[in-house]
Enzyme design. Structure first.
Site, PDB file in Angstrom:
ATOM      1  N   HIS A 164       0.709  -1.244   0.103  1.00 52.76           N
ATOM      2  CA  HIS A 164       0.052  -0.065   0.055  1.00 52.76           C
ATOM      3  C   HIS A 164       0.838   1.175  -0.102  1.00 52.76           C
ATOM      4  O   HIS A 164       0.272   2.356  -0.289  1.00 52.76           O
ATOM      5  CB  HIS A 164      -1.074   0.165   1.101  1.00 52.76           C
ATOM      6  CG  HIS A 164      -2.096  -0.825   1.142  1.00 52.76           C
ATOM      7  ND1 HIS A 164      -3.352  -0.609   0.489  1.00 52.76           N
ATOM      8  CD2 HIS A 164      -1.975  -2.368   1.314  1.00 52.76           C
ATOM      9  CE1 HIS A 164      -4.098  -1.746   0.486  1.00 52.76           C
ATOM     10  NE2 HIS A 164      -3.233  -2.778   1.005  1.00 52.76           N
ATOM     11  N   ASP A 371       3.592   9.481  -1.091  1.00 53.71           N
ATOM     12  CA  ASP A 371       2.208   8.733  -0.626  1.00 53.71           C
ATOM     13  C   ASP A 371       1.851   7.533  -1.461  1.00 53.71           C
ATOM     14  O   ASP A 371       2.185   7.866  -2.953  1.00 53.71           O
ATOM     15  CB  ASP A 371       1.186   9.709  -0.688  1.00 53.71           C
ATOM     16  CG  ASP A 371       0.061   9.416   0.447  1.00 53.71           C
ATOM     17  OD1 ASP A 371      -0.012   8.147   0.868  1.00 53.71           O
ATOM     18  OD2 ASP A 371      -0.897  10.559   0.980  1.00 53.71           O
TER      19      ASP A 371
HETATM   20  P1  ADQ Z   1      -2.766   6.462   4.660  1.00 47.92           P
HETATM   21  O1  ADQ Z   1      -1.597   7.018   4.605  1.00 47.92           O
HETATM   22  O2  ADQ Z   1      -3.690   6.208   5.772  1.00 47.92           O
HETATM   23  O3  ADQ Z   1      -3.106   5.143   3.858  1.00 47.92           O
HETATM   24  P2  ADQ Z   1      -4.820   7.727   2.418  1.00 47.92           P
HETATM   25  O4  ADQ Z   1      -5.067   6.831   1.145  1.00 47.92           O
HETATM   26  O5  ADQ Z   1      -5.035   9.195   2.452  1.00 47.92           O
HETATM   27  O6  ADQ Z   1      -3.534   7.584   3.690  1.00 47.92           O
HETATM   28  O7  ADQ Z   1      -6.056   7.105   3.372  1.00 47.92           O
HETATM   29  C1  ADQ Z   1      -6.879   7.684   4.651  1.00 47.92           C
HETATM   30  C2  ADQ Z   1      -7.990   7.473   4.967  1.00 47.92           C
HETATM   31  O8  ADQ Z   1      -8.332   8.172   6.146  1.00 47.92           O
HETATM   32  C3  ADQ Z   1      -9.088   8.099   4.144  1.00 47.92           C
HETATM   33  O9  ADQ Z   1      -9.854   6.916   3.811  1.00 47.92           O
HETATM   34  C4  ADQ Z   1      -9.714   9.257   4.772  1.00 47.92           C
HETATM   35  O10 ADQ Z   1     -10.973   9.483   4.673  1.00 47.92           O
HETATM   36  C5  ADQ Z   1      -9.601   8.661   6.222  1.00 47.92           C
HETATM   37  N1  ADQ Z   1      -9.294   9.959   7.337  1.00 47.92           N
HETATM   38  C6  ADQ Z   1      -8.446  11.136   6.880  1.00 47.92           C
HETATM   39  N2  ADQ Z   1      -8.574  11.932   8.060  1.00 47.92           N
HETATM   40  C7  ADQ Z   1      -9.853  11.596   8.610  1.00 47.92           C
HETATM   41  C8  ADQ Z   1     -10.137  11.940   9.668  1.00 47.92           C
HETATM   42  N3  ADQ Z   1      -9.906  13.223  10.429  1.00 47.92           N
HETATM   43  N4  ADQ Z   1     -11.277  11.257  10.474  1.00 47.92           N
HETATM   44  C9  ADQ Z   1     -11.608  10.060   9.704  1.00 47.92           C
HETATM   45  N5  ADQ Z   1     -10.961   9.474   8.870  1.00 47.92           N
HETATM   46  C10 ADQ Z   1     -10.091  10.062   8.202  1.00 47.92           C
HETATM   47  C11 ADQ Z   1      -2.173   4.296   3.055  1.00 47.92           C
HETATM   48  C12 ADQ Z   1      -0.985   4.495   2.430  1.00 47.92           C
HETATM   49  C13 ADQ Z   1      -1.741   5.642   1.212  1.00 47.92           C
HETATM   50  C14 ADQ Z   1      -2.618   4.334   0.407  1.00 47.92           C
HETATM   51  C15 ADQ Z   1      -3.649   3.728   1.541  1.00 47.92           C
HETATM   52  C16 ADQ Z   1      -4.418   2.653   0.833  1.00 47.92           C
HETATM   53  O11 ADQ Z   1      -0.164   5.524   3.046  1.00 47.92           O
HETATM   54  O12 ADQ Z   1      -0.724   5.926   0.343  1.00 47.92           O
HETATM   55  O13 ADQ Z   1      -3.443   5.304  -0.481  1.00 47.92           O
HETATM   56  O14 ADQ Z   1      -2.961   3.101   2.445  1.00 47.92           O
HETATM   57  O15 ADQ Z   1      -3.491   1.961  -0.058  1.00 47.92           O
END
Ligand code: ADQ
Length: 758
Positions: A164, A371
């Site tokens: 991921h 990311d």
């Molecule tokens: P993350 O680093 O966690 O994931 P991301 O893909 O942006 O990054 O996912 C974050 C998730 O957290 C989103 O679904 C978002 O809605 C949720 N979120 C953010 N802020 C929030 C809040 N305040 N309250 C509740 N929920 C919140 C890792 C990798 C990424 C990759 C994903 C999936 O680092 O690059 O995209 O896995 O593979």
């Protein structure tokens, strides 16, 4: 077909309220996407249920029972395991390194052993639950050793792995002291998935540099198994975000946010508070924007949502302090009694609350330094069914490869970023709509459900274990049966290739002289009653003469251009035509200059360019070019251009190892033939074998040979077993053939088999 999902965390949170255990399913993208395969056909999910220390010992069993009812297999971690496997190695070493943030990598880590032992525990847990036919899908950087551990326990299982986070360039990856076990760990899988093609290429580059393993774009062969590589960009559940964003409640909440902003344009950031997400520079760029456009100070509001993450760990605490300071500074300098420019919300929100914010934001600011994908960008687009809003997106987020209509920025370039804020805020409605329509369409097409489908389809296509093709090498029992079959044959011919088959590869051809053990083995083979041994090599005749001329074997040099029956002189089997050699040498010399470490070998009727010691990636690329050039120039010349193991060889047409087999069969129809070889030139030999012949390929690559052994060590062991009686004492074997005299016992033994007519 049942799927066993494996990830560090189970997709549920355990809490205890008033002594009552509550299990709440996660709403994250991964949990949503994988709900289908988890629920279908009794799927299982193996993972850590989180810290359950507040669940009393008497309640543990019932907790586990309830998890099992939800088809979750809990793997409880001790505090030490959590501290060292998860925080120490996964988050303290792998996470920063894979995100190119080398200054955040722990200076010294002793946690790899715990990382390994927790991966072992996962392997045991999965293996206990596995049933033939299951698909196993392992997720992410916490479990990179797991595929190989599972392969060891379940040789025929279909195992997929998805990363991921980014896979860094090989230049960065090779910094990792544990680079070899990590790559070998991943190679236990049948399908290895990444978010983007770039990560996939980086992985292939690391395989080449670290393990010397070549891949063909999206596939490679390792230990006799075909492995597929794939780019599977993960998406979000776009339809449900769209429905949620259009709901009455969300639209009402959107309205409230807008009203509170009091006509100010809203810029929004939503991230886990992680140093990869680029918050400090994002805020600095906002400060620069306010400095440049004081007229807009009271016309914009930056809402930054940050989910607490990995609290209590050094770099995360430092980041929290840095962000707090920057916020204080910006709000102190640009705020008024009525309003502050940045609203900072440091907590978790529900999906509907997030959807309302997405819907209210005029500009979504996503500027990670690195990311893997970034799902927030996709959630924002999915929610904008009104075709409005502008997305600013870091070019270092995996999502940037798909979301070309965003304003793409370099998150390190604070000036450019501050200008991007301005461009976004001033973008005309028609342009906003055009861009957002395209973005939303793409996010909808590439949903999380498609991601799951594509990955599992590729994994399902993997054939289940068939001996010799994917569950590694030919089992010993079958090899023993071959020994029994050929062992009793009256006229056995053993054809042996040398380099790579009996001898591991070395950097220069002249360094590959046979060791005493090998010479002893060959002597015994020649002495074996009813057996004729032939050395069939691409080497020059002087090499073979020097090393094996005294052993009484039939020798074939340059793939059969030259033949030396035991005790006789070399004869050429075909008249060498070599008028083309000069032309070939001239072209190869050009590549010699370009590729340091490469060299040219001149044979009677062949010219070879070797690049084993050159920089692997560059040399492999140049080798392709050389082949193309040679093939074009030599199209009307009777030669063959061959790709061998780190060599390109141009040789006279019609001279190949297959012709040698045919010659023996013509002389002695019904001869039993056993042939061992490792590279492309040996394939001719295997192809020429009669149906009752025995072809044994040495090495993991696919081959026409029916059987395969792991390497030269296994090949020698096989020959020793064929000899049955063991090898003569080493003391009898002279290491320098020139020291032989006609009276030596060794020579006396040889004379006995010179009556064999090769
Ligand atoms: P993350 O680093 O966690 O994931 P991301 O893909 O942006 O990054 O996912 C974050 C998730 O957290 C989103 O679904 C978002 O809605 C949720 N979120 C953010 N802020 C929030 C809040 N305040 N309250 C509740 N929920 C919140 C890792 C990798 C990424 C990759 C994903 C999936 O680092 O690059 O995209 O896995 O593979």
């Amino acid at each position: 077909m049942r799927t066993i999902l494996v990830s560090n965390r189970l997709p549920m949170t355990v809490s205890v309220d008033d002594g009552q255990i509550a299990i709440t399913p996660s709403t994250g993208g991964l949990a949503t996407g994988l709900r289908g395969p988890h629920q279908k056909n009794g799927g299982l999910w193996v993972g850590w249920p989180g810290d359950v220390s507040n669940v009393g010992p008497d309640q543990r069993e019932s907790l586990d029972q309830r998890l099992v009812e939800q088809r979750a297999v809990p793997l409880h971690l001790t505090d030490e395991e959590h501290e060292r496997y998860y925080q120490g190695f996964a988050n303290g070493v792998l996470w920063p390194l894979f995100h190119y943030l080398l200054d955040k990598v722990a200076l010294e880590s002793r946690d790899f052993e715990v990382y390994r032992s927790v991966n072992e525990r996962f392997a045991d847990t999965v293996a206990e639950r596995y049933r033939a036919g299951d698909l196993i899908w392992v997720h992410d950087y916490q479990l990179m050793l797991l595929p190989a551990m599972l392969r060891e326990r379940l040789p025929d299982a279909r195992i997929g792995f998805f990363l991921h986070i980014p896979f860094p360039s090989s230049e960065v990856f090779r910094i990792l002291p544990w680079r070899t076990p990590i790559l070998e760990g991943l190679l236990g899988a049948d399908v290895i998935g990444f978010h983007t093609l770039t990560y996939m290429r980086h992985f292939a580059g690391s395989l080449l540099r670290t393990l010397g393993l070549e891949s063909q774009v999206d596939r490679l062969t390792y230990q006799g198994r075909a492995i597929r590589l794939g780019a599977f960009p993960m998406g979000v559940d776009a339809d449900s975000f769209a429905t949620m964003a259009d709901s009455v409640d969300v639209l009402a909440a959107t309205d409230t946010i807008r009203k509170e902003a009091n006509d100010r344009k809203i810029l929004l950031g939503v991230d886990r508070l992680d140093y990869t997400k680029g918050l400090p520079r994002r805020l600095l760029a906002f400060k620069r924007f306010l400095e440049r456009r004081p007229d807009l100070c009271d016309k914009v509001r930056f809402i930054q949502v940050a989910v607490p993450s990995r609290e209590g760990i050094g770099p995360y605490e430092a980041l929290r302090r840095q962000v707090d300071e920057l916020l204080g500074h910006i709000n102190g300098r640009f705020g008024t009694a009525a309003a502050v420019p940045v609203h900072y919300l440091y907590r978790t929100f529900s999906q509907t609350e997030l959807a309302a914010m997405y819907r209210a934001a005029d500009v979504m600011v996503i500027t990670p330094l690195r990311d893997g994908m970034n799902l927030v960008a996709k959630e924002y687009c999915a929610c904008r069914t009104d075709d409005d809003g502008v997305l600013i997106l870091s070019e270092f987020a995996g999502a940037s490869a798909e979301l070309g209509e965003a304003i793409r920025v370099n998150p390190y370039d604070i000036d450019q970023l501050s200008l991007a804020y301005e461009q976004a805020l001033e973008m005309k409605p028609a342009e906003r709509a055009t861009r957002m329509r395209a973005l939303r369409q793409r996010v909808q097409n590439n949903s999380v459900h498609r991601w799951v489908r594509c990955f599992l389809e590729m994994l399902t296509e993997t054939p289940e274990g068939t001996p010799g093709t994917r569950s590694s090498f030919t089992p010993k029992a079958i090899m023993n049966r071959i020994i029994e079959d050929v062992g009793s044959a009256a006229g056995l011919h053993v054809f042996l290739d040398y380099d790579g088959t009996l001898m591991p590869f070395v950097s220069a051809p002249e360094l590959a002289a046979p060791d005493d053990e090998l010479r002893a083995l060959l002597v015994s083979l020649v002495a074996r009653p009813g057996t004729r041994a032939h050395m069939v090599s691409g080497r020059r005749k002087d090499d073979l003469e020097r090393w094996f001329g005294d052993l009484g074997m039939g020798l074939y040099a340059e793939h059969g251009l030259w033949l030396k029956p035991p005790g006789e002189d070399w004869v050429s089997l075909t008249e060498p035509i070599v008028s083309w050699k000069e032309k070939v040498r001239t072209i190869m010399e050009e590549f010699l200059d370009r590729v340091p470490g490469s060299f040219i070998e001149d044979k009677t009727a062949a010219v070879v360019w070797h690049y084993r010691d050159a920089e692997p990636e560059f040399a492999a690329h140049q080798a392709k070019e050389l082949r193309t050039d040679l093939t074009a120039v030599l199209s009307n010349v009777p030669v063959e251009v061959l790709q061998g193991d780190r060599i390109i060889e141009v040789r006279m047409h019609g001279v190949h190892k297959g012709a040698i087999v045919q010659r023996i069969l013509a002389e002695q129809p019904g001869a039993v033939i056993l042939a061992l070889g490792d590279d492309r030139t040996d394939e001719d030999m295997f192809a020429a074998l009669p149906p009752e012949g025995y072809g044994i390929h040495v090495g993991p690559q696919p081959s026409k040979a029916r059987y395969n052994l792991r390497d030269a060590v296994a090949a020698r062991a096989f020959l020793r077993r064929l000899l049955g009686t063991g090898v003569p004492a080493l003391a009898l074997i002279p290491t320098n053939p020139l020291s032989l005299t006609s009276e030596s016992p060794f020579r006396a033994r040889l004379s006995g088999f010179q009556s064999f007519n090769c």
